[in-house]
Each structure stands twice: as C-alpha cells, then as structure tokens.
Design a protein around this motif. Structure first.
Motif, mmCIF file in Angstrom:
data_model
loop_
_atom_site.group_PDB
_atom_site.id
_atom_site.type_symbol
_atom_site.label_atom_id
_atom_site.label_comp_id
_atom_site.label_asym_id
_atom_site.label_seq_id
_atom_site.Cartn_x
_atom_site.Cartn_y
_atom_site.Cartn_z
ATOM 1 N N ASN A 244 0.836 -1.196 0.000
ATOM 2 C CA ASN A 244 0.000 0.000 0.000
ATOM 3 C C ASN A 244 0.875 1.252 0.000
ATOM 4 O O ASN A 244 2.094 1.185 -0.064
ATOM 5 N N GLY A 245 0.216 2.394 0.077
ATOM 6 C CA GLY A 245 0.945 3.654 0.049
ATOM 7 C C GLY A 245 1.222 4.085 -1.383
ATOM 8 O O GLY A 245 0.591 3.624 -2.339
ATOM 9 N N SER A 246 2.170 4.965 -1.533
ATOM 10 C CA SER A 246 2.501 5.515 -2.845
ATOM 11 C C SER A 246 3.829 4.949 -3.342
ATOM 12 O O SER A 246 4.550 4.272 -2.610
ATOM 13 N N ILE A 247 4.138 5.242 -4.585
ATOM 14 C CA ILE A 247 5.430 4.848 -5.152
ATOM 15 C C ILE A 247 6.484 5.843 -4.685
ATOM 16 O O ILE A 247 6.347 7.043 -4.912
ATOM 17 N N PRO A 248 7.542 5.381 -4.031
ATOM 18 C CA PRO A 248 8.548 6.320 -3.510
ATOM 19 C C PRO A 248 9.250 7.075 -4.640
ATOM 20 O O PRO A 248 9.541 6.501 -5.695
ATOM 21 N N PRO A 249 9.540 8.348 -4.452
ATOM 22 C CA PRO A 249 10.265 9.108 -5.471
ATOM 23 C C PRO A 249 11.628 8.520 -5.807
ATOM 24 O O PRO A 249 12.125 8.690 -6.917
#
Length: 837
Positions: A493-498
């Motif tokens: 889950n969460g976002s794709i890390p930069p």
C-alpha cells in the motif's frame, strides 16, 4: 606495390608455420611464434612502407595475427607452395570466387582451414570424376561460410580425410548414401547448424558402413534430420561424442545405443523422441555428459543410470517421466556437478517423485540443480541432500510441493540464480543476504509475508503473488542494481517512492494488483531503458504523465483498472516502441479521436494490443487505424521463456529489446476477463468496448488479417458491418453487441474459420443468419438477440420474406434510419454511462 605487399604478407604467414600433423579431435592449432622469429618478423614489418594499409590488421606483438586481405582474389601463387602441409586463412576476407583453383595445386597439404571467409562458391564440377589433387588432405574446415548449396561429390573422393568441419556453412539437401561410403578414415564429422534434410537412417547407415571403426566425433545438430534413430547407431563402437540435438527425430531410443561403450558425450535434446530410457544405457561407462532434454520421453528413469560413474552432467528436462526415483541411482555418481530434472508442466499422468531420505548425504557436490514440476519432500530445503551441496551457484526447485521456511544457510551460498517459485513456502525474508552479486531471485507464488526486503546484490527480483504488505521501502532507489522488479499480487500500500527514479538500469517493473494509491510520480524520466511498466489493478489517480512516453524504449505499458482520469496525454505519440497499450477500466474522458489523439494512436505502428475499454471516451473510430501494420502479421517475440514465466526477451536487433516481464496478462476476451498464461506477442487485440464512440466502423480495419480479438461492444456505432470482414482470417473473438449496426450479416464472415466467439446482440441487423462453416456451431440465440430483423437458426424466426419485401424493408430502413439512430443514441447513452463510470 599492392601485389608485392600481399605476396609479402602471405610469405610472412608461411614463414612462421610450424609443420605438424594434428589429430582432428585435438582442435584447432594455436600456432605460437618462436621468439627469435617473432622479433625478426616484427622488425621486418616495421621497415615496410604500406601507404594503402594492406597490413593494417597486423597489430600487437603477435606475429601471426594479420589476416584481413580486404576481399582481394585468392592469389594463384599459392599453388607454387608444393610442400605446404598446413594452410589456415580463416577470417582472411579473401574474395570468394575460384578459391579452389590454387588450393587444388597443393598435393602435400594435410590441413586446410578456411572458416569464416564469407565464401559463397562451393564448386560443383560437371565431370563426375573431376581432377582433385588434394591426395594427402586430412582435415578440411570450411565452417561458417555461405555456400547455400549441397555438398559436391568431389569432396567425398578425398579418401584420406580424417576431419571434415562444415558447421554453419549453409549446406542443404540430402547427402547420398554412396558418397558417405568413401570416407573410410573419417574420425570427426561436423555438419551441424545447416539445413541437411536426409532421413537419419540413410545418413547413419552410410557412415556406419564406411567408418564404423574410425568415427569418434559426429555433430549433426541444428539441421532438418528426421525419422527414427536406427539400430545401426550401435555400430559406432569408437564414437566418443555424438550431438543430434535440434532436429526432428522421433520414436524410441534404439536398444543398440548400449553398444556405444566409448561414448563420453551424448546430446539428443530438442527432438521428438519418445518412450523410456533403455536400461542398457548403464553399459556406457565412460559417459560424462548425457542430455535428453526437451523430448517426448516418458516412463521411469532406470536405476542403471547409476552405473555411469564418470557422469558430470545429467539433463533430463522437459519430458514426462513417471514413477519414483530414489537416491539409489545417484549413490555412485560421485563426479556429478549438473543435475536437471525440470519436467514438462503439461504432464497429465501420475506425477513424478524425486524421493530421497532427509538424512542421505550424496557422494557428489553439485554446482547446478534444477528439479521442477514434480514432487520432492515438503522439507527438502532442510534436508542433508541439499544442505551438503556447498558449491551450488544455481538452484531451481520450482513447483515441487515444498512447504517450509527458507533456511538461513541458503542465503549464504554464492548463487547467481535462486528459483523457489510456485511452492508453499512461508515466513519472512531476511533484510540482507550475502549471496553473490547480479543475483536472480524468484520466490513468486508462495505464502511469504512481512515487509518487502531491500537486497542490494539482487538484479532480478520476482516476489509476485505472495502476502507482502506495507509500503514500498522509501530508499528502494538505493538498490541500483535492479533490472527487473516484479512484486505484483501482494498487499502493498501507500505511494510509489520518489527514489524509484534512481533505478536507472530498471528494465521491467510490475507493481500491479496491489493497493498502491495516489498519483504516479513524475520523475521517472531518469530511467534509462525501461521496457515494461505495469501499474494495473491499483488505486492510482491523476492522469498520464508526459514522462511515460519520453522513454522511447517502452514496449509494455499497463495502467488498466485504476482511477486515472482526464484526457489522454499528447505524449502517447512518442511511445513508438509500444507493443501493448492497456488503459482500460479507468476514467479517461473527452473526444478520443481529435486530430492530436489520432496522430498519437495511428503513429504507434508496432502495437499488438490496444485496450482502451471501459472509459468515457467519445468520437469516431479513425480510418487511419488501418495503418497499424503490426496487426496484419504475427510477431513472435517470446524468446527465452522459462515455463510459465518470461523474464527478459531479447531481440536480435537490440541487446535488450522486447521484454515481457510476467507470466500472464488479463484481457477481456470472449465476453469475460481472462488470464492468458505464457502469452506471446502474437496475440493481437483491439478493445474499445464500453465507451461512447459513434459513426461507422472503418473499412480499413479489415486489413488486420491476424487480429485475434476485436471488441467494439457497448458504443454507439452505426452503419453496416464491413463487407470484407471475411479477410480477418485470424479473428477468434468478435464482439459488436450493443451498438446501432444495421443491414445484414456479411456473407464473408462465414469464411472466418477461426472464429470461436461471436456476439452481435442488441443491434439493428436484419436478414438471414449465415449457416455455413463456423456459424453452424453458434447455437446460442443470445448471440443474435434484440435484432428484430434477423431470422434463421438458432432464432425462432423463420426467413420466409421474399426478396421484394426485403428490398422494400431496406428502402424503409434508409428512410427511418435517422429516427432509429436517435432512439438508439439514447439507449446507448444509458448503457454507456454506467459502463464508463
């Protein structure tokens, strides 16, 4: 001056030749220069003036390596070296015409090496008994030339031949039985990698009659040889190496193979051999390498294999073995280093079992083990059998029924590949591992849990279809060695890390089927050569960022089943290498086929899969869609696949082109979601269903002769079904339902014999339903329902109207079409809104 330099070049070559006779199987000579002669020759070279660069390929301190003669004719003065015994002009780049004329004037020649000379002329003399002066010749090496012809008969008149090497020389056709009988002193014969099409019984019988007591090496791989292996194979009682791989041999192995008691290497892989391994194979006591992989063999593996005490490599891959094999046949194989029992996954009989006691300690120490698609003990990873193998660099134990945690000792091996996929392994993975660099790890389709590990020495990582949870590590970009990252089908889950943009070498990334959300990062244009990106089945929002097609290398692009919205990005026109564009089931809207969008889609000439279904796109289907030429032929790109997973697929034109990163893809085919395993890019699909497209279906779409699936359902299309639709001979699925199509079903449609799924329901079609070919199998009335003008089987309505009445109906239809179109427009709008949203 040029002629003089060529003469001096050849003279230098002959001055340094050390006259010896070599045995054919001793390999090519590596002529070393005598130190005093080397210095003298280099000094002589230094004093030469060479304004035309004839000696430019003579570089370094090696006096022997100068051989680029820039396509000049083979000089006639070669024939004056009457005592010459060894001639090696391999890679010399002479002109290829009349090369035989000066060679034929060397009666003392023992060895002739002309490999890789781009020779295209293999002279065939009209005289049935031409004058061939090579009466002493023992070795001929003409490998890797471009003859593109049959073998000339004069070659078989050289009765002194002991070694004949014609590998990759583009030799074709049959080899007459009577010609082979002349080679009575032959020790080594290499005809591999050609297009020889003789039946093996002719070839083998001819060789066995003439040289059964002399032949030691026989290489016939990569040809078009066929038939069953004859009993006469057993006559080669001095044979040491036999390679018949990559042919079309069938039938069982002859029992006479047990008479090849001097054989050290046997490769019969990639044929269609069937039946069991003969029990007598145990008589081949000198066998070091046995490869029977990729055949159709079955039955049990005989314990007599354990008599092959010299065996170092045993490859029985991709057959359908049955029964149980225990440690008994392995107890004597103390020299075994390579063991491969990767069974065919399509075996339907009783599954094969590799059963050894947990406490058994093998006498060998393997470097390579591959046991797949059979059964081992659930705790095999913890057994002494595996734990004692401390030289392993390659471990594949795939789909073997293991249920265990991964032991700590395994992570300390200096591996370059670890594949434990498709088992029932559980537990958590360590944060760091000490295995070798550039490692491939495949643990997909297990029950592993915990956080995603961050392994800096892994280059290819496959963790899909497990129970990993939590966010992707923020510092994943520090794992700069990643080329493939496959973590689909987890609970991330969460976002794709930069930091993902720091993975500059990343070639394929699959984050699909997780719970990832928020916007897709915009800074991925730092990735150098991405080939495949799959972010489907998540909860991503926002639109398509311009970076996504700033990378010309991108071939696979999947964003299906997200919450993406807005209009399609103009940057799509830059995705010129795309083979698959999958944006279905999102919230994209707007006029899909504006001038800008037309330019984008119609410029993607390499597309094989175009999926824009279940959005809210509008407009007409453009005529230029017929320009997508790759839908008109089958393009087989799946090279190097492993079972049901394809890691990296290389093209001949580019070092790392065309990558399929996963073993399956989901498409809406035949009216339902389907997962296609081991998909090839020969699957051609267009899916525009569930949008608000209007207008007529362009005639140009019938140019797609190999299109497999066309789904235009649930739109507002009008007009007729294209009359030439029968030209789409590759069509298997056609869904035009829920539109406003009128007139009759084109008769040419019945000629599409591959058609297996058809849906024409909820249109305005009329006239009789075709009854020939595939249409006779479409017995479900729902295929045609809600077309009030259709008649014939399988509908209850009989076709009893006259041609005059039909003509009148057509005229009425033209007058009322505008009114019907308005009616169906509102019906389709009602269907389109819930489907699109």
């Amino acid at each position: 001056m040029a002629t003089l330099l060529v003469f001096l070049s050849l003279l230098l070559a002959f001055l340094i030749v050390k006259v010896v006779i070599i045995h054919p199987h001793d390999g090519y000579l590596d002529k070393a220069c005598i130190e005093g002669e080397r210095k003298a020759l280099l000094e002589f070279k230094h004093r030469l003036k060479d304004p035309s660069g004839w000696l430019s390929s003579w570089v370094g301190a090696d006096c022997c390596h100068f051989n680029d003669f820039q396509r000049i004719r083979t000089p006639n003065f070669l024939g004056s070296f009457e005592r010459l015994r060894y001639l090696n002009l391999s890679n010399a780049n002479f002109a290829t015409t009349n090369w035989m004329q000066p060679i034929n004037m060397l009666p003392s020649l023992l060895e002739l090496h002309l490999s890789r000379c781009v020779i295209r002329d293999f002279p065939h003399y009209s005289d049935p008994n031409p004058f061939v002066n090579l009466t002493s010749l023992q070795v001929i090496d003409l490998s890797y030339n471009n003859f593109n012809t049959t073998l000339p008969s004069w070659l078989f008149n050289i009765t002194t031949l002991r070694g004949l090497y014609l590998k990759g020389a583009i030799i074709k056709g049959h080899i007459p039985h009577e010609n082979l009988q002349s080679l009575r002193t032959l020790i080594a014969l290499d005809l591999s990698d050609n297009n020889i099409t003789s039946e093996v019984i002719v070839l083998v019988n001819g060789l066995s009659i003439c040289c059964n007591n002399s032949l030691e090496e026989l290489y016939l791989c990569f040809n078009g040889l066929s038939g069953e292996l004859p009993y006469s194979f057993g006559n080669f009682n001095n044979l040491r190496s036999l390679d018949l791989s990559y042919n079309s041999f069938g039938g069982p192995l002859p029992n006479s193979i047990q008479h090849l008691t001097n054989l050290e290497s046997l490769d019969l892989s990639r044929n269609s051999l069937s039946g069991p391994i003969p029990v007598g194979i145990g008589n081949m006591l000198r066998m070091k390498r046995l490869d029977l992989s990729l055949n159709l063999m079955n039955g049990t593996i005989p314990n007599s294999i354990g008599q092959l005490r010299a065996l170092t490599e045993l490859n029985l891959d991709w057959n359908s073995w049955e029964g149980v094999i225990s440690e008994i046949p392995f107890s004597n194989l103390s020299k075994l280093e390579y063991l491969s029992l990767h069974l065919s996954p399509k075996t339907k009989k009783q599954p094969f079992r590799f059963h050894v006691r947990p406490e058994w300690i093998p006498p060998f120490n393997l470097k390579y083990i591959d046991i797949s698609n059979c059964y081992v003990s659930p705790k095999f990873l913890s057994s002494n059998c595996l734990k004692t193998q401390n030289r392993l660099v390659y471990i594949t134990l795939k789909n073997v029924g293991m249920s265990d945690t991964i032991p700590e000792w395994l992570w300390k091996q200096d591996l370059y590949r670890l594949d434990l996929s498709r088992n029932r392994l559980y537990g958590k993975l360590p944060n760091t591992i000490s295995s070798g660099s550039n490692l491939l790890v495949d643990l997909s389709f297990n029950r592993l849990a915990g956080r995603l590990p961050l392994w800096f020495n892994v280059m290819w990582l496959f963790l899909g279809n497990n129970l990993f949870s939590g966010p992707i590590p923020l510092n994943i970009g520090d794992s700069s060695s990643f080329k493939v990252l496959h973590v689909s089908g987890n609970l991330l889950n969460g976002s794709i890390p930069p930091s993902m943009s720091k993975l500059k070498g990343l070639v394929a990334e699959d984050l699909s089927n997780n719970h990832l959300s928020r916007k897709i990062p915009k800074n991925w244009n730092d990735l150098h050569m991405p080939r495949a990106i799959d972010l489907s089945k998540n909860k991503f929002t926002g639109g398509i960022s311009s970076w996504m097609c700033s990378m010309y290398s991108l071939s696979w692009f999947k964003l299906r089943d997200n919450k993406l919205s807005g209009e399609l990005s103009p940057s799509l026109q830059n995705c010129t290498w795309l083979y698959s564009l999958n944006l279905g089931n999102n919230r994209f809207s707007g006029n899909m086929f504006t001038e800008d969008i037309l330019e984008q889609l119609c410029g993607l000439l390499r597309l094989h899969i175009l999926d824009l279904a279940l959005n809210n796109l509008s407009g007409t289907i453009p005529k230029c869609l017929g320009n997508l030429t790759d839908f008109t032929f089958i393009n087989l790109l799946a090279i190097g696949f492993d079972d049901d997973k394809e890691y990296i697929v290389y093209s001949n034109h580019d070092d790392m082109a065309h990558i399929t990163y996963s073993n399956h893809m989901e498409l809406v085919v035949k009216g339902q979601d389907m997962e296609l395993e081991s998909i090839l890019l020969s699957v051609n699909l267009i899916d525009f269903s569930g949008n608000n497209l209007w207008g007529k279906t362009p005639q140009g779409i019938t140019n797609f002769s190999t299109l497999g699936t066309l789904n235009l359902s649930c739109n507002q299309l009008t007009g007729k079904i294209p009359q030439k639709i029968g030209a789409m001979q590759g069509l298997e699925t056609l869904d035009l339902s829920c539109n406003c199509l009128s007139s009759s079903i084109p008769p040419s449609m019945s000629s599409i014999t591959s058609l297996s799924h058809l849906n024409l329901s909820h249109n305005l079609l009329s006239g009789p339903i075709p009854s020939t070919n595939q249409f006779s199998t479409f017995n479900d009335p729902s295929i045609y329902e809600a077309n009030l003008g259709l008649c014939g089987i399988p509908l209850a309505t009989n076709c009893s109207t006259t041609n005059d009445q039909k003509h009148k109906d057509d005229q009425d239809g033209e007058e009322d079409e505008d009114g019907r179109y308005r009616t169906w427009f509102f019906i389709s709008m009602g269907l389109g809104f819930p489907v699109g949203f």
